[in-house]
Scaffold this motif. Structure first.
Motif, PDB file in Angstrom:
ATOM      1  N   MET A   1       0.794  -1.180   0.000  1.00  9.74           N
ATOM      2  CA  MET A   1       0.000   0.000   0.000  1.00  9.74           C
ATOM      3  C   MET A   1       0.860   1.278   0.000  1.00  9.74           C
ATOM      4  O   MET A   1       0.463   2.253  -0.627  1.00  9.74           O
ATOM      5  CB  MET A   1      -0.762  -0.111   1.272  1.00  9.74           C
ATOM      6  N   LEU A   2       1.914   1.150   0.685  1.00 10.77           N
ATOM      7  CA  LEU A   2       2.821   2.282   0.732  1.00 10.77           C
ATOM      8  C   LEU A   2       3.363   2.573  -0.672  1.00 10.77           C
ATOM      9  O   LEU A   2       3.532   3.737  -1.046  1.00 10.77           O
ATOM     10  CB  LEU A   2       3.963   1.968   1.706  1.00 10.77           C
ATOM     11  N   GLU A   3       3.568   1.544  -1.429  1.00 12.15           N
ATOM     12  CA  GLU A   3       4.066   1.720  -2.775  1.00 12.15           C
ATOM     13  C   GLU A   3       3.028   2.436  -3.643  1.00 12.15           C
ATOM     14  O   GLU A   3       3.369   3.282  -4.468  1.00 12.15           O
ATOM     15  CB  GLU A   3       4.393   0.363  -3.392  1.00 12.15           C
ATOM     16  N   TRP A   4       1.758   2.067  -3.445  1.00 10.36           N
ATOM     17  CA  TRP A   4       0.693   2.734  -4.193  1.00 10.36           C
ATOM     18  C   TRP A   4       0.606   4.216  -3.802  1.00 10.36           C
ATOM     19  O   TRP A   4       0.409   5.081  -4.655  1.00 10.36           O
ATOM     20  CB  TRP A   4      -0.656   2.045  -3.937  1.00 10.36           C
ATOM     21  N   SER A   5       0.758   4.501  -2.577  1.00  9.10           N
ATOM     22  CA  SER A   5       0.677   5.895  -2.110  1.00  9.10           C
ATOM     23  C   SER A   5       1.822   6.710  -2.699  1.00  9.10           C
ATOM     24  O   SER A   5       1.641   7.852  -3.133  1.00  9.10           O
ATOM     25  CB  SER A   5       0.746   5.960  -0.587  1.00  9.10           C
TER      26      SER A   5
END
Length: 120
Positions: A1-5
């Motif tokens: 998710m951090l990568e998507w953000s």
């Protein structure tokens, strides 16, 4: 998710930078047009200034010419005034002389005796 953000943040940053670049290009184009317009206005103002100076010089020359002509006409006007005064004096003198000569008139009555009347 951090990568998507991080990816969404990076995409948003790229979109923002592209929008700012496009806006800055439009601003630069507008500034270039404004510079051309100001250059044209400066040229026009310089042309108008030169024409205004020429017009002022001509107006000054006309003013000097008119003053000279008025000074030349002043003696003529004074002479005409003097002639008018002399004519007035002559006509007044003629009126007085005519009245003095016609001051006494003889009027006859029915009895044929002369009567003298003083007229004014």
């Amino acid at each position: 998710m951090l990568e998507w953000s991080v990816a969404i943040g990076a995409i948003a940053f790229v979109v923002l930078v592209v929008y700012l670049v496009l806006t800055l290009r439009k601003v630069m184009t507008t500034l270039a047009e404004t510079e051309e317009t100001l250059s044209d206005v400066r040229k026009s103002v310089n042309g108008i200034t030169e024409e205004a100076e020429e017009l002022l010089n001509e107006a000054n020359q006309i003013s000097v010419d008119v003053k000279g002509k008025m000074e030349a006409v002043d003696p003529l006007i004074e002479s005409a005034h003097d002639v008018g005064d002399m004519i007035h004096e002559v006509t007044s003198s003629m009126k007085r002389t005519a009245l003095d000569k016609n001051e006494r008139k003889t009027v006859r009555t029915q009895e044929s005796q002369p009567v003298q009347i003083k007229l004014k």
